[in-house]
Design an enzyme around this catalytic site. Structure first.
Site, PDB file in Angstrom:
ATOM      1  N   LYS A  78       0.833  -1.213   0.000  1.00 41.95           N
ATOM      2  CA  LYS A  78       0.000   0.000   0.000  1.00 41.95           C
ATOM      3  C   LYS A  78       0.862   1.256   0.000  1.00 41.95           C
ATOM      4  O   LYS A  78       0.440   2.276  -0.552  1.00 41.95           O
ATOM      5  CB  LYS A  78      -0.977  -0.014   1.182  1.00 41.95           C
ATOM      6  CG  LYS A  78      -2.065  -1.060   1.008  1.00 41.95           C
ATOM      7  CD  LYS A  78      -3.381  -0.706   1.661  1.00 41.95           C
ATOM      8  CE  LYS A  78      -4.459  -1.695   1.244  1.00 41.95           C
ATOM      9  NZ  LYS A  78      -5.661  -1.661   2.063  1.00 41.95           N
TER      10      LYS A  78
ATOM     11  N   LYS B 274      -5.445 -11.576  -8.105  1.00 38.70           N
ATOM     12  CA  LYS B 274      -6.678 -11.873  -7.369  1.00 38.70           C
ATOM     13  C   LYS B 274      -7.802 -10.896  -7.722  1.00 38.70           C
ATOM     14  O   LYS B 274      -7.534  -9.742  -8.073  1.00 38.70           O
ATOM     15  CB  LYS B 274      -6.407 -11.946  -5.854  1.00 38.70           C
ATOM     16  CG  LYS B 274      -6.435 -10.642  -5.128  1.00 38.70           C
ATOM     17  CD  LYS B 274      -6.525 -10.828  -3.608  1.00 38.70           C
ATOM     18  CE  LYS B 274      -6.820  -9.448  -3.021  1.00 38.70           C
ATOM     19  NZ  LYS B 274      -7.412  -9.412  -1.736  1.00 38.70           N
TER      20      LYS B 274
ATOM     21  N   LYS C 222     -11.825  -5.596  -5.209  1.00 37.84           N
ATOM     22  CA  LYS C 222     -12.850  -4.577  -5.435  1.00 37.84           C
ATOM     23  C   LYS C 222     -12.278  -3.262  -5.946  1.00 37.84           C
ATOM     24  O   LYS C 222     -12.995  -2.440  -6.488  1.00 37.84           O
ATOM     25  CB  LYS C 222     -13.762  -4.369  -4.214  1.00 37.84           C
ATOM     26  CG  LYS C 222     -13.126  -4.126  -2.874  1.00 37.84           C
ATOM     27  CD  LYS C 222     -14.220  -3.915  -1.803  1.00 37.84           C
ATOM     28  CE  LYS C 222     -13.965  -4.643  -0.516  1.00 37.84           C
ATOM     29  NZ  LYS C 222     -12.718  -4.349   0.175  1.00 37.84           N
TER      30      LYS C 222
HETATM   31  P1  ATP Z   1      -9.179  -3.903  -2.013  1.00 32.30           P
HETATM   32  O1  ATP Z   1      -9.320  -4.039  -3.510  1.00 32.30           O
HETATM   33  O2  ATP Z   1      -9.877  -2.676  -1.461  1.00 32.30           O
HETATM   34  O3  ATP Z   1      -7.788  -4.126  -1.512  1.00 32.30           O
HETATM   35  P2  ATP Z   1     -10.129  -6.582  -1.688  1.00 32.30           P
HETATM   36  O4  ATP Z   1     -11.295  -6.880  -2.578  1.00 32.30           O
HETATM   37  O5  ATP Z   1      -8.814  -7.107  -2.135  1.00 32.30           O
HETATM   38  O6  ATP Z   1     -10.072  -5.060  -1.385  1.00 32.30           O
HETATM   39  P3  ATP Z   1     -10.225  -6.828   1.213  1.00 32.30           P
HETATM   40  O7  ATP Z   1     -11.191  -5.793   1.677  1.00 32.30           O
HETATM   41  O8  ATP Z   1      -8.769  -6.600   1.412  1.00 32.30           O
HETATM   42  O9  ATP Z   1     -10.535  -7.211  -0.297  1.00 32.30           O
HETATM   43  O10 ATP Z   1     -10.597  -8.208   1.881  1.00 32.30           O
HETATM   44  C1  ATP Z   1     -11.792  -8.552   2.519  1.00 32.30           C
HETATM   45  C2  ATP Z   1     -11.791 -10.045   2.758  1.00 32.30           C
HETATM   46  O11 ATP Z   1     -12.032 -10.754   1.535  1.00 32.30           O
HETATM   47  C3  ATP Z   1     -10.470 -10.591   3.315  1.00 32.30           C
HETATM   48  O12 ATP Z   1     -10.723 -11.581   4.289  1.00 32.30           O
HETATM   49  C4  ATP Z   1      -9.802 -11.166   2.108  1.00 32.30           C
HETATM   50  O13 ATP Z   1      -8.911 -12.189   2.425  1.00 32.30           O
HETATM   51  C5  ATP Z   1     -10.985 -11.682   1.300  1.00 32.30           C
HETATM   52  N1  ATP Z   1     -10.702 -11.636  -0.130  1.00 32.30           N
HETATM   53  C6  ATP Z   1     -10.439 -10.517  -0.855  1.00 32.30           C
HETATM   54  N2  ATP Z   1     -10.258 -10.816  -2.155  1.00 32.30           N
HETATM   55  C7  ATP Z   1     -10.393 -12.168  -2.252  1.00 32.30           C
HETATM   56  C8  ATP Z   1     -10.290 -13.086  -3.347  1.00 32.30           C
HETATM   57  N3  ATP Z   1     -10.038 -12.673  -4.578  1.00 32.30           N
HETATM   58  N4  ATP Z   1     -10.474 -14.404  -3.099  1.00 32.30           N
HETATM   59  C9  ATP Z   1     -10.756 -14.824  -1.855  1.00 32.30           C
HETATM   60  N5  ATP Z   1     -10.851 -14.015  -0.779  1.00 32.30           N
HETATM   61  C10 ATP Z   1     -10.674 -12.699  -0.957  1.00 32.30           C
END
Ligand code: ATP
Ligand code: LTN
Length: 340
Positions: A120, A202, A205
């Site tokens: 980050k 991965k 969002k």
């Molecule tokens: P950002 O894009 O804002 O970093 P993100 O979509 O990657 O967000 P987080 O808010 O960091 O997601 O994660 C929320 C939860 O969802 C965490 O427990 C994370 O491990 C899980 N998670 C996020 N993306 C995935 C994915 N692609 N597959 C499985 N689990 C996920």
């Protein structure tokens, strides 16, 4: 055994999620949908962690809206307030209060090694604020302020959880037994759902390409269209194999949503083309998410109901965590206060 004793015998779960956007199919399969079934076996405390969300720049009006939307999405995904608590982190000041105390048991070197901080800070070079650095200590406080036994997390959060365990042990050895050392709980299937446009990355969002991401509130046509456009490979076999990242991801999603094994899915689509397979995955995902979308539509505009829910749960979380915070304050040597 009385119901109250049984309740107290149950292990305690804590988990949190940031309100930084509409939840994706990755968030749903990897995190949120695992929260609901845990509610019968454990006492569950879940939180929309808005204090974590301000470690990166976010417009105040946007944060306020997204926090309420995240709260409604979690209810729509099956968090049952008869069984669990679901509250907004900033309503329960004990988290931030404990996090100050824990700061003094966390080492600069440890925090500097956190990969999320490194990622980050690379992404937000103009705003490497102390909150971003301290993020894992607030997360440790979220968990330890309830003495949680178990913490459901996605695979990407295991380093933060390990730090929470280190901090808990260090505090206990310095001040005497105070905190439960929490265990992580990473879901067995679908721990990592990948982007539909670049299946080596991965699903996230914050992805700028909307076709890469299925949102849990997307309508059926949108979901099917995004799956139709999903990047696969130049082959034609629907098998889970190295090098077939796109197909592997679609098989993982299909298996996670239908409960069938990957082998069963491979058999089911034996001899079929990629087009048919993508359509089938789109259909099962859309049907699976339809009840969530309907429930969300009913909830999101009922501001009074949402307020009643987060106020009641927040008050109960505050009462519970205050007892543990008082104990911590005593242990570190703060003079008892009548003000609290
Ligand atoms: P950002 O894009 O804002 O970093 P993100 O979509 O990657 O967000 P987080 O808010 O960091 O997601 O994660 C929320 C939860 O969802 C965490 O427990 C994370 O491990 C899980 N998670 C996020 N993306 C995935 C994915 N692609 N597959 C499985 N689990 C996920
Ligand atoms: N860092 C987590 C969100 C989070 C959390 C927590 C998860 C904040 N506090 C406590 C479990 C327990 C994330 O980004 N997914």
């Amino acid at each position: 055994m009385s119901e109250q004793n049984q309740q107290q015998e149950k292990k305690l779960i804590f988990s949190g999620i940031q309100p930084t956007g509409t939840f994706t199919l990755g968030n749903y399969i990897g995190a949120i949908r695992n929260w609901a079934p845990l509610q019968d076996e454990y006492r569950c405390i879940y939180s929309v962690v808005d204090e974590h969300a301000i470690t990166v720049r976010i417009e105040p009006a946007v944060l306020r809206r997204k926090t309420l939307e995240a709260y409604a999405q979690l209810l729509a995904c099956g968090i049952d307030l008869e069984k669990s608590l679901l509250f907004i982190q900033s309503h329960v000041p004990t988290h931030a209060q404990l996090s100050w105390v824990l700061n003094c048991s966390a080492q600069f070197g440890e925090l500097s090694r956190m990969t999320q901080f490194k990622d980050k800070s690379r992404k937000h070079q103009d705003d490497i604020n102390a909150g971003l650095f301290d993020y894992p200590v607030l997360m440790a406080a979220d968990i330890l302020v309830y003495n949680a036994d178990l913490v459901p997390i996605g695979a990407d959060q295991t380093q933060h959880l390990e730090l929470a365990r280190v901090i808990a042990r260090r505090f206990n050895s310095r001040y005497g037994d105070t905190f439960t050392v929490p265990e992580g709980y990473v879901p067995p299937v679908g721990a990592r759902i990948m982007s539909l446009q670049d299946p080596t990355k991965k699903m996230s969002k914050s992805d700028e390409n909307p076709n890469a991401v299925i949102l849990i509130l997307d309508d059926k046509d949108t979901i099917i269209r995004k799956f139709k456009r999903a990047v696969t490979d130049s082959g034609s076999e629907i098998v889970f194999r190295e090098g077939k990242d796109g197909i592997n991801n679609l098989l993982t999603i299909y298996s996670a949503v239908t409960g069938k094994s990957i082998e069963e899915a491979e058999k089911e689509f034996d001899g079929k083309g990629y087009g048919d397979f993508k359509l089938a995955v789109g259909e099962v995902v859309a049907d699976h998410l339809a009840p969530v979308r309907d429930a969300y539509a009913r909830l999101v505009d009922d501001k009074a109901y949402l307020k009643e829910c987060y106020t009641r749960c927040g008050a109960e979380a505050l009462r519970y965590s205050q007892r543990i915070l008082n104990k911590v304050y005593r242990k570190v040597g703060f003079v008892a206060s009548e003000i609290r």
